[in-house]
Motif scaffolding. Structure first.
Motif, PDB file in Angstrom:
ATOM      1  N   GLU A  49      32.509  34.664  34.997  1.00 12.89           N
ATOM      2  CA  GLU A  49      31.235  33.950  35.079  1.00 12.89           C
ATOM      3  C   GLU A  49      31.212  33.015  36.286  1.00 12.89           C
ATOM      4  N   CYS A  50      32.274  32.235  36.471  1.00 16.88           N
ATOM      5  CA  CYS A  50      32.258  31.293  37.598  1.00 16.88           C
ATOM      6  C   CYS A  50      32.585  31.986  38.914  1.00 16.88           C
ATOM      7  N   ALA A  51      33.324  33.098  38.895  1.00 14.87           N
ATOM      8  CA  ALA A  51      33.617  33.825  40.130  1.00 14.87           C
ATOM      9  C   ALA A  51      32.333  34.333  40.773  1.00 14.87           C
ATOM     10  N   ARG A  52      31.422  34.834  39.979  1.00 16.27           N
ATOM     11  CA  ARG A  52      30.139  35.315  40.500  1.00 16.27           C
ATOM     12  C   ARG A  52      29.309  34.152  41.039  1.00 16.27           C
ATOM     13  N   ARG A  53      29.323  33.062  40.309  1.00 17.94           N
ATOM     14  CA  ARG A  53      28.511  31.898  40.695  1.00 17.94           C
ATOM     15  C   ARG A  53      29.001  31.295  42.000  1.00 17.94           C
ATOM     16  N   TYR A  54      30.310  31.338  42.251  1.00 18.46           N
ATOM     17  CA  TYR A  54      30.882  30.693  43.426  1.00 18.46           C
ATOM     18  C   TYR A  54      31.175  31.680  44.566  1.00 18.46           C
ATOM     19  N   GLY A  55      30.831  32.937  44.397  1.00 20.61           N
ATOM     20  CA  GLY A  55      30.963  33.891  45.488  1.00 20.61           C
ATOM     21  C   GLY A  55      32.373  34.310  45.814  1.00 20.61           C
ATOM     22  N   LEU A  56      33.235  34.425  44.806  1.00 18.29           N
ATOM     23  CA  LEU A  56      34.609  34.862  45.053  1.00 18.29           C
ATOM     24  C   LEU A  56      34.656  36.354  45.355  1.00 18.29           C
ATOM     25  N   LEU A  57      35.667  36.743  46.098  1.00 19.01           N
ATOM     26  CA  LEU A  57      35.887  38.164  46.361  1.00 19.01           C
ATOM     27  C   LEU A  57      36.812  38.792  45.333  1.00 19.01           C
ATOM     28  N   ILE A  58      37.231  38.002  44.356  1.00 22.03           N
ATOM     29  CA  ILE A  58      37.883  38.572  43.176  1.00 22.03           C
ATOM     30  C   ILE A  58      36.933  38.407  42.007  1.00 22.03           C
ATOM     31  N   ASP A  59      37.025  39.342  41.066  1.00 24.61           N
ATOM     32  CA  ASP A  59      36.116  39.324  39.928  1.00 24.61           C
ATOM     33  C   ASP A  59      36.593  38.357  38.856  1.00 24.61           C
ATOM     34  N   THR A  60      37.873  38.464  38.541  1.00 26.20           N
ATOM     35  CA  THR A  60      38.409  37.653  37.453  1.00 26.20           C
ATOM     36  C   THR A  60      39.924  37.725  37.495  1.00 26.20           C
ATOM     37  N   LEU A  61      40.559  37.059  36.562  1.00 31.16           N
ATOM     38  CA  LEU A  61      41.988  37.211  36.321  1.00 31.16           C
ATOM     39  C   LEU A  61      42.157  38.021  35.041  1.00 31.16           C
ATOM     40  N   ASP A  62      42.810  39.153  35.157  1.00 27.84           N
ATOM     41  CA  ASP A  62      43.164  39.919  33.963  1.00 27.84           C
ATOM     42  C   ASP A  62      44.371  39.229  33.346  1.00 27.84           C
ATOM     43  N   PHE A  63      44.225  38.811  32.115  1.00 27.73           N
ATOM     44  CA  PHE A  63      45.226  37.962  31.472  1.00 27.73           C
ATOM     45  C   PHE A  63      45.755  38.688  30.240  1.00 27.73           C
ATOM     46  N   ARG A  64      47.055  38.896  30.159  1.00 23.22           N
ATOM     47  CA  ARG A  64      47.664  39.591  29.022  1.00 23.22           C
ATOM     48  C   ARG A  64      48.946  38.868  28.607  1.00 23.22           C
ATOM     49  N   PHE A  65      49.382  39.185  27.400  1.00 23.60           N
ATOM     50  CA  PHE A  65      50.660  38.666  26.911  1.00 23.60           C
ATOM     51  C   PHE A  65      51.632  39.826  26.734  1.00 23.60           C
ATOM     52  N   VAL A  66      52.825  39.669  27.293  1.00 21.85           N
ATOM     53  CA  VAL A  66      53.875  40.678  27.196  1.00 21.85           C
ATOM     54  C   VAL A  66      55.047  40.040  26.464  1.00 21.85           C
ATOM     55  N   ASN A  67      55.377  40.586  25.297  1.00 23.26           N
ATOM     56  CA  ASN A  67      56.403  39.983  24.445  1.00 23.26           C
ATOM     57  C   ASN A  67      56.100  38.513  24.169  1.00 23.26           C
ATOM     58  N   GLY A  68      54.809  38.192  24.152  1.00 30.38           N
ATOM     59  CA  GLY A  68      54.382  36.832  23.864  1.00 30.38           C
ATOM     60  C   GLY A  68      54.257  35.949  25.081  1.00 30.38           C
ATOM     61  N   PHE A  69      54.729  36.398  26.260  1.00 30.79           N
ATOM     62  CA  PHE A  69      54.669  35.599  27.475  1.00 30.79           C
ATOM     63  C   PHE A  69      53.392  35.929  28.249  1.00 30.79           C
ATOM     64  N   ALA A  70      52.806  34.908  28.879  1.00 28.87           N
ATOM     65  CA  ALA A  70      51.532  35.064  29.576  1.00 28.87           C
ATOM     66  C   ALA A  70      51.741  35.621  30.977  1.00 28.87           C
ATOM     67  N   TYR A  71      50.955  36.640  31.296  1.00 24.46           N
ATOM     68  CA  TYR A  71      50.960  37.221  32.651  1.00 24.46           C
ATOM     69  C   TYR A  71      49.516  37.415  33.091  1.00 24.46           C
ATOM     70  N   SER A  72      49.282  37.260  34.403  1.00 30.87           N
ATOM     71  CA  SER A  72      47.933  37.464  34.927  1.00 30.87           C
ATOM     72  C   SER A  72      47.981  38.288  36.207  1.00 30.87           C
ATOM     73  N   SER A  73      46.854  38.953  36.482  1.00 35.08           N
ATOM     74  CA  SER A  73      46.727  39.773  37.677  1.00 35.08           C
ATOM     75  C   SER A  73      45.285  39.668  38.170  1.00 35.08           C
ATOM     76  N   PRO A  74      45.065  39.378  39.456  1.00 33.21           N
ATOM     77  CA  PRO A  74      43.693  39.265  39.969  1.00 33.21           C
ATOM     78  C   PRO A  74      43.014  40.629  40.042  1.00 33.21           C
ATOM     79  N   VAL A  75      41.724  40.653  39.752  1.00 35.82           N
ATOM     80  CA  VAL A  75      40.919  41.866  39.810  1.00 35.82           C
ATOM     81  C   VAL A  75      39.912  41.728  40.944  1.00 35.82           C
ATOM     82  N   PRO A  76      39.971  42.574  41.986  1.00 36.98           N
ATOM     83  CA  PRO A  76      39.028  42.436  43.105  1.00 36.98           C
ATOM     84  C   PRO A  76      37.589  42.697  42.664  1.00 36.98           C
ATOM     85  N   ALA A  77      36.667  42.048  43.327  1.00 35.37           N
ATOM     86  CA  ALA A  77      35.248  42.312  43.070  1.00 35.37           C
ATOM     87  C   ALA A  77      34.904  43.722  43.530  1.00 35.37           C
ATOM     88  N   ALA A  78      33.972  44.366  42.833  1.00 35.84           N
ATOM     89  CA  ALA A  78      33.536  45.704  43.213  1.00 35.84           C
ATOM     90  C   ALA A  78      32.851  45.653  44.573  1.00 35.84           C
TER      91      ALA A  78
END
Length: 548
Positions: A49-78
């Motif tokens: 929501e805020c990435a679109r509002r602020y004009g980022l070239l990434i869409d969001t952070l894909d956020f997942r938990f692996v064995n309970g630990f937090a990991y994130s990966s940036p997703v480029p804007a289309a």
């Protein structure tokens, strides 16, 4: 989510394509199944929501938990969205769009959040039937989902102005950035644990000799709080008001499986004692002299721009923590309160070993358990709780998936797009960046996050229960801190953390209260013994273990 038992070898596999980075600053240990399930969608949607509002070239952070630990990966804007992002980015700095967000936060979002949390807390779950309790748990979960999204929808308003400030100052001078960020001190009083409700309670106790005597009588902290809460007149009202603001917030965690402040009464009573003895904020706001001293280190042609950028950082500083305090930190505590009430019924029936173990279940499992229609057994839930207690983020891989690659060059992009992306990159790197581990060095190296030097007793805090051991003047040694840790911050003489960067929570609150802070040491909790005397240099980032 599949997760190994504590005794089983743990394999870490990337949860999707790309590079995944561990988030040890916000999640220093594995989270519960409940939290691992509810947290990622809100982060992803809020950031989008805020990435679109602020004009980022990434869409969001894909956020997942692996064995309970937090990991994130940036997703480029289309690619199809890029022209729209360019247009949005052109307006960000021209209109100072974050000011609109702050106004909306103060006018609508924050008051509505407080009202919702208080309405949920007005319900006593112990008085509900099983069916009513299940409905109430659903309401609390819906609220927490909304609040996680809400928190992250204000991410850029909170971090972009300070990222822009840091990027510019870094280009103008090589002086430690922590000194410049310390110029925000006094802009976010709640980050320093300063609440009007606390001031009122402390004032009431100061004028009541019997209340001061009760505070120091040697009774258990929980009993002291209960007695103050049930006092008649203005003292009882002040106690209830303070506990109403802080008591049901998660304390130093974003995981609903970890305690609320009211569950660590020793820390709350210690904080109240300090407020009674020390009524005035220790350092107060930054002085014009301090600003002038650092402005002189900036080339003169940039002085006006420096002042303008600093003004925006000061204006927005409080949103960094408030968006957590009044969103998921509070909603998580409300959620925990509901699940503990449900867990107590299951524990009384022998279906689980402890009420808190219910939070180790996924939501589908929780529903099954509350309906007495299956779900994991007591032994499985106990194993999950033990796994979380034993594991630490420093033992998890720093990255999963593809090797990290440098960001694509920004040559040829519009200048305002470059400025937005540079500010974002600077801020994100400063949330969790840290130096390499230096086990052979006689001095523990970290990032100087809040300037000054302090020597005192180290108190190594591993779990929330340890917070009750903190005494005034101690040096906190911990893996990481989160938003609601401000409740006990004023007790401290200095802060040292394993994780985090210049914009991590420990750095923010350390600067706000004016205490030396070193973050990103990677292994301070392993190298510093509880009770040792240490010297913390928050300017250089050095932590020295002194001779006994």
């Amino acid at each position: 989510m599949n997760r190994p038992t504590p005794s089983a070898p743990t394999a870490f596999e990337a949860p999707g394509p790309g590079t995944w980075s561990v988030d040890a600053a916000h999640f220093p240990r594995p989270v519960s199944h409940f939290q691992a399930e509810i947290h990622p969608p809100g982060i992803t949607s809020g950031f989008l929501e805020c990435a679109r509002r602020y004009g980022l070239l990434i869409d969001t952070l894909d956020f997942r938990f692996v064995n309970g630990f937090a990991y994130s990966s940036p997703v480029p804007a289309a690619e199809a969205d890029i022209p729209e992002r360019f247009t949005a980015a052109e307006e960000v700095f021209r209109t100072k769009i974050w000011r609109e967000d702050l106004e909306r936060w103060d006018r609508d979002v924050k008051p509505a959040s407080i009202k919702t949390h208080q309405a949920l807390l007005a319900v006593d779950p112990a008085t509900l039937s099983d069916d009513e309790l299940m409905t109430y748990v659903d309401r609390c979960r819906d609220n927490l989902q909304r609040m996680i999204h809400q928190h992250h929808s204000f991410n850029l308003a909170a971090i972009l102005p300070v990222g822009d400030f840091m990027a510019h100052v870094g280009a103008w001078t090589s002086l430690p950035m922590g000194e410049f960020l310390a110029l925000t001190r006094g802009s976010a009083p709640e980050s320093a644990g300063s609440f009007p409700e606390m001031d009122r309670l402390a004032e009431e106790i100061r004028h009541r000799p019997d209340a001061r005597e009760r505070l120091e009588c040697g009774q258990a902290s929980a009993e002291i709080l209960e007695q103050l809460r049930h006092e008649s007149g203005s003292l009882g009202e002040a106690t209830r008001a303070y506990l109403g603001v802080v008591g049901d917030r998660l304390l130093n965690s974003l995981d609903t499986a970890e305690p609320r402040a009211i569950e660590v009464p020793d820390a709350l009573v210690a904080r109240i004692r300090l407020a009674v003895a020390q009524p005035v904020h220790r350092d107060g706001a930054v002085t014009e002299g301090e600003v002038a001293r650092l402005r002189e280190k900036i080339p003169s042609e940039y002085h006006a721009q420096f002042d303008e950028l600093l003004d925006e950082v000061r204006l927005m500083s409080r949103l960094r923590d408030e968006r957590g305090f009044y969103s998921d930190v509070w909603a998580g505590g409300v959620m925990r309160r509901a699940l503990l009430a449900a867990g107590e019924r299951l524990a009384a029936e022998g279906r689980i070993d402890a009420a808190a173990h219910l939070i180790e279940a996924s939501y589908e499992e929780i529903q099954a358990l509350l309906r007495r229609a299956g779900g994991p057994g007591a032994a499985e839930l106990a194993e999950r709780a033990r796994y979380r207690k034993e594991q630490r983020a420093e033992n998890a891989p720093a990255e999963l998936g593809d090797p990290a690659s440098p960001p694509p060059p920004m040559d040829g992009l519009p200048l305002e797009v470059i400025r937005v992306m540079t500010a974002l990159g600077t801020a994100i790197q400063s949330l969790g960046a840290g130096p390499r581990d230096q086990r052979d060095s006689p001095v523990i190296k970290g990032i100087g996050a809040s300037p000054g030097t302090y020597s005192g007793r180290a108190r190594v805090i591993d779990t929330i229960a340890d917070l009750g051991r903190l005494e005034q003047g101690d040096v906190l040694i911990t893996a990481a801190t989160t938003d609601s840790f401000n409740i006990v911050l004023p007790l401290l003489g200095a802060i040292v953390t394993n994780a985090g960067g210049l914009l991590s929570h420990a750095a923010i609150v350390g600067r706000e209260y004016g205490i030396p802070s070193v973050v990103g040491t990677r292994n301070a909790t392993a190298r510093i013994a509880d009770g040792a005397r240490v010297t913390v240099d928050g300017t250089t980032g050095d932590v020295r273990i002194d001779a006994p």
